[in-house]
Design an enzyme around this catalytic site. Structure first.
Site: not given
Ligand code: NAD
Ligand code: 6OD
Length: 484
Positions: A388, A286, A176, A252
């Site tokens: 954040e 992130c 998704k 993550e």
């Molecule tokens: P989000 O949590 O809003 O959405 C992520 C995904 O989850 C989307 O596809 C969304 O439709 C889905 N989703 C939302 N609610 C759901 C539910 N109840 N059940 C199932 N699916 C659901 O995140 P975002 O705004 O797309 O991304 C930004 C966030 O992601 C930031 O907080 C960032 O730090 C984090 N992030 C973390 C990493 C990492 O590696 N730790 C990497 C990239 C982004």
């Molecule tokens: O480099 C990667 O494998 C990874 N998961 C990066 C995440 C970036 C977050 O925005």
């Protein structure tokens, strides 16, 4: 108008309802996206479940891994299509997308195919009372249908970072994508068909999260494991959904990462790395730095150089070679980021640079642009120091001792990544040991070797992926004990 359809059992299918994909740089609708209903999600999971026992399940390992190398080669062949789709989805500069996002998409298939080929399992000989003995050996088997829930910030990199190892381990997948960034998943579906990945192994369902496609997928009883990247509160909701049926999760999640700059650092490298970590992808990484701690003797010089660097980053269109930064992903996200910009000032910050919306040419004024922003003067208890923001901004504070900066950088609910800038090897090793994060970069940032463990501690995540750690999540390790 371009249409993005769901991909189920090897075919693109129409939907009863559609939503708009808007480009972040001008606010225009570029595509209609098919919204997967509960029955579409059920069809995708059922297809993926069926494919586990089809030709994918019986395919020799070497053939499966060769197929994933072919996926990577086909991504490379269609590199420009992927780059164009990613630019249209997230609006970031072409040089970033062409050097980070798309090449990593291909590498995620190749490298995890190679990891699976090269990692062995355990073997133990054992004495038994009758003297005949026994042999134990372990084998890895797929966990089944893996639900891959993706964010919007680096869509292709982060989606394939999960798909590569999941498929290399023999699982089938239902992806998704984020509702904000549906385009590269649809292209990847074309690639899967082009290289002959069997029907049902790879499926894509588009839509929203709660009470929609995301939730239909994570609550589906035939999903064997859920891998998620996104916000911490979404991860918590997914973990609750996974509790029904006791399915494993890999999460993550968010970060509030600190950069720590000692006076003995290579200043040019620290400035270049911190500018990148605060502002790359318009601050939507992130691992990005939102808190910068600088040792007092170099504080003023560091702030001035960061200011100059930020002011050189001109916002612009992805294909414009002069563009140093793209827009934020959506109007909703910009509203959130700007609310933090206002809160910083209300809580007493000095705005070193930025703080608002840049003047853009009329054709781009409908996009979600914000200025790269630097603050000083806040206490660690201020809101923008604790939460954040996920925008192009950072706060820079001075510090006096190593002990002080360790306490201050660890004093946060998140624990994803840190960057430490110093030429003192003993200190860098000491710092790496005590920082409460999953990833420490010394004199670098976002330098990735895919064989290494990746993930967050505290509220930044559960589990590690990368190299053999991905195999731990995407396979069931089974022990076989043979009495001789
Ligand atoms: P989000 O949590 O809003 O959405 C992520 C995904 O989850 C989307 O596809 C969304 O439709 C889905 N989703 C939302 N609610 C759901 C539910 N109840 N059940 C199932 N699916 C659901 O995140 P975002 O705004 O797309 O991304 C930004 C966030 O992601 C930031 O907080 C960032 O730090 C984090 N992030 C973390 C990493 C990492 O590696 N730790 C990497 C990239 C982004
Ligand atoms: O480099 C990667 O494998 C990874 N998961 C990066 C995440 C970036 C977050 O925005």
């Amino acid at each position: 108008m371009k249409q993005i359809r769901n991909f189920i059992n090897g075919e693109f299918v129409d939907s009863a309802t559609w939503f708009d994909k808007i480009t972040p740089y001008d606010g225009k609708v570029v595509a209609r996206v098919g919204q997967a209903s509960q029955s579409d999600v059920d069809a995708a999971v059922t297809a993926a479940h069926g494919a586990l026992s089809g030709s994918w399940g019986t395919m020799p390992l070497t053939e499966r891994l060769a197929m994933l190398h072919a996926v990577a080669d086909e991504i490379d062949r269609r590199f420009d299509d992927f780059a164009a789709a990613e630019m249209s989805d997230i609006g970031q500069p072409a040089h970033f997308i062409r050097h980070v996002d798309v090449p990593r998409g291909a590498a995620n298939f190749k490298i995890f195919a190679d990891v699976v080929k090269n990692v062995s399992t355990e073997f133990f000989e054992m004495a038994t009372p009758d003297g005949r003995g026994a042999l134990n050996y372990a084998m890895r088997r797929p966990v089944g249908v893996v639900a891959v829930i993706c964010p919007w910030n680096l869509p292709f990199l982060l989606m394939t970072w999960k798909l590569g190892p999941a498929m290399a381990c023999g699982n089938t997948v239902v992806v998704k994508p984020s509702e904000e960034t549906p385009q590269t998943a649809a292209l990847l579906a074309e690639v899967m068909n082009a290289v002959g990945v069997p029907k049902g192994v790879f499926n894509v369902v588009n839509g929203f999260g709660p009470k929609d496609t995301g939730e239909f997928l994570t609550t589906h009883p035939k999903v064997g494991a859920i891998t998620f990247t996104g916000e911490t509160r979404t991860g918590a909701a997914i973990m609750k959904a996974a509790a029904d049926g006791a399915r494993p999760v890999s999460l993550e999640m968010g970060g509030k990462n600190a950069a720590i700059v000692f006076a003995d650092c290579d200043m040019d490298a620290a400035i270049e790395g911190t500018l990148r970590s605060a502002f790359a992808n318009c601050g939507q990484v992130c691992l990005g730095t939102e808190r910068v701690y600088v040792e007092r003797p170099i504080f003023e010089a560091f702030v001035q150089r960061m200011k100059r660097g930020a002011e050189l980053m001109k916002p612009g269109l992805p294909e414009d070679p002069a563009s140093g930064m793209g827009p934020l992903i959506s109007n909703e996200h910009r509203t959130k980021v700007l609310s933090y910009y206002r809160k910083a000032v209300a809580e007493g910050a000095t705005v070193v640079t930025g703080g608002g919306i840049p003047d853009m040419a009329p054709a781009l004024s409908g996009g979600w642009w914000v200025q790269p922003t630097i603050w000083t003067g806040l206490l660690d208890s201020a809101t923008v120091m604790r939460e954040e923001i996920f925008g192009p901004c950072c706060h820079i504070s001075p510090f006096d001792t190593e002990e002080e900066v360790i306490l201050r950088s660890n004093d946060n609910q998140y624990g994803l990544a840190s960057a430490v800038w110093t030429t003192n090897l003993a200190r860098s090793h000491r710092m790496a040991g005590v920082l409460e994060v999953g990833i420490v970069w010394i004199n670098s940032w976002f330098l990735r070797d895919l064989r290494t463990p990746f993930g967050g501690s505290k509220q930044s995540g559960i589990g590690r992926e990368g190299g053999v750690h991905s195999l731990e999540f995407y396979t069931e390790l089974k022990n076989v004990c043979i009495k001789l």
